[in-house]
Enzyme design. Sequence first.
Site, short mmCIF file in Angstrom:
data_model
loop_
_atom_site.label_atom_id
_atom_site.label_comp_id
_atom_site.label_asym_id
_atom_site.label_seq_id
_atom_site.Cartn_x
_atom_site.Cartn_y
_atom_site.Cartn_z
N GLY A 73 14.66 98.20 56.34
CA GLY A 73 14.46 96.77 56.48
C GLY A 73 13.61 96.22 55.34
N GLY B 102 11.13 104.05 54.37
CA GLY B 102 10.23 104.53 55.41
C GLY B 102 10.48 105.97 55.78
N ASP C 48 5.15 98.76 59.44
CA ASP C 48 4.34 99.09 60.60
C ASP C 48 3.12 99.94 60.26
OD1 ASP C 48 6.13 97.73 62.17
OD2 ASP C 48 7.19 99.51 62.87
N ARG D 145 7.28 99.19 66.32
CA ARG D 145 8.17 99.91 67.24
C ARG D 145 7.43 100.99 68.03
NH1 ARG D 145 13.73 99.70 66.43
NH2 ARG D 145 14.41 98.32 64.76
N GLU E 3 6.22 94.88 69.50
CA GLU E 3 7.60 94.99 69.99
C GLU E 3 7.87 96.28 70.76
OE1 GLU E 3 10.60 95.46 66.90
OE2 GLU E 3 9.05 96.09 65.49
#
Length: 485
Positions: free
Chosen positions: A86, A175, A206, A251, A305
Amino acid sequence: MNWGTLPDGIEAPESREQNMRRLYVHDEDRVLLKVVHYGNPTSVGIEFEEGGDWQFKPLWTQRAGPRAQIYFHPSAVKAAIVTCGGLCPGLNDVIRQVVFTLDVYGVKEILGIQYGFKGFVDPKYPPVALTRKLVSRVHMAGGSFLGVSRGTPDLNDIVDKLQDWGINFFFIIGGNGSHAGAHEIYKRCLERKMKIAVVGIPKTIDNDLQLVDKTFGFDTSVEEAQRAINAAFVEASSAYNGVGIVKLMGRQSGFIAMYATLASGQVDIVLIPEVPFVLEGEHGVYNFMKKRLDKNGLCVVVIAEGAGQELLESSGGVDASGNPILGDIGKWFYSQVKAYFGKIKMSVDVKYIDPTYMIRARHCNSSDHIICSVLGQNAVHGAFAGYTDITIGLVNTHYVFLPIPKVIEVARKVDPNSNMWHRTVTSTGQPDFPMVPQKISEKKAQSQPSSPPKSQPTSPKSPVSGSSRSQSPGDPYLAGAIHLI
């Protein structure tokens, strides 16, 4: 030039060439990964090793930077860069600095792979020839001008293209999933005896990557998330019994929610994946929200989230990047809050904000500009020195080379017993909400060391100076796992 007084035994440089050598990092330079010597097994933030051992053990990794001797001749290098997963603030900055540094070394052929790993197999997206002029202004915009995508095609197809194109530097910006792909690509290149440096540059908004202090784009994300929280506070404070709910990214790890909450100072409750909670009951989230509304006339809740997924009927499975597919906790929590206060006949005005795409798509701030620049530069330095299957990270204020397999072993998570989490809940004033029943036994098991310490701590070991290869067996060298071509 007057060099001034030098220590005994050190001669003044006699030439520019000698002086330039002072700019290089020596291959034996090391950085200490862990710097805290805990005085007692009850210390906040302590990590127990297997067997219940808690004593300080120095662990070293290799310092990043330019080397006096390089493995590749710049004129023979052909490099490729790909951005995967992303979006994240700073992607264009990293691309730009990789190209700039390659250009300084004298590399003439640099390919930008379009739309992630898809660009290796989709003929509609041929590689882009990257030059200093082409990338000179890309850092002024968010996103990735090369494009991103999730998922990985057949790795053998990727290695085939790397071999066909004559690539010997491959930079993968991504990532945990992208780094796992990078490691597998490295192994396949090794099997084919290809002379190629596979170098990762960690991108995870994150901040959930092991061993490193923080990843690029995280500071910018916290800054933008704070704006969303402040907007929720304004909405809530301008309404009668106003409730502002903000869903932030995270996440499996609640770092953005935690740091943005602490930065804002306007949050009453923060909920993260690492700390299970219950909603109902005397000590649940709803009752604390009601107390805040009764006292202050408003309540602001930040929820990551990945929080509270055990309360939802999740679709299960994973996405193309291997991330778990989550239920939408934000919208669900919003509807549940309205239903709860409707049931107790208390009038509330609930506003819901999800700034995810605003955060991901913005260009980075000055702090991340610097981090991105140094990461990009050191990725190139590492490749020229002949290192492969490595990634670049910031550890204790120093930039280091880290072996990819170590970095991706597990996702980094917020420690509920850490100073930072306690600082956060002190800021919000929230209580320790009861955990969901199925998690209580797990939590108790995790909180106990496998065996208690038998004695008081000894004094900390002194870091060994000089080459870490001559260190005692008790001082392991993490970068021993780093591969040279």
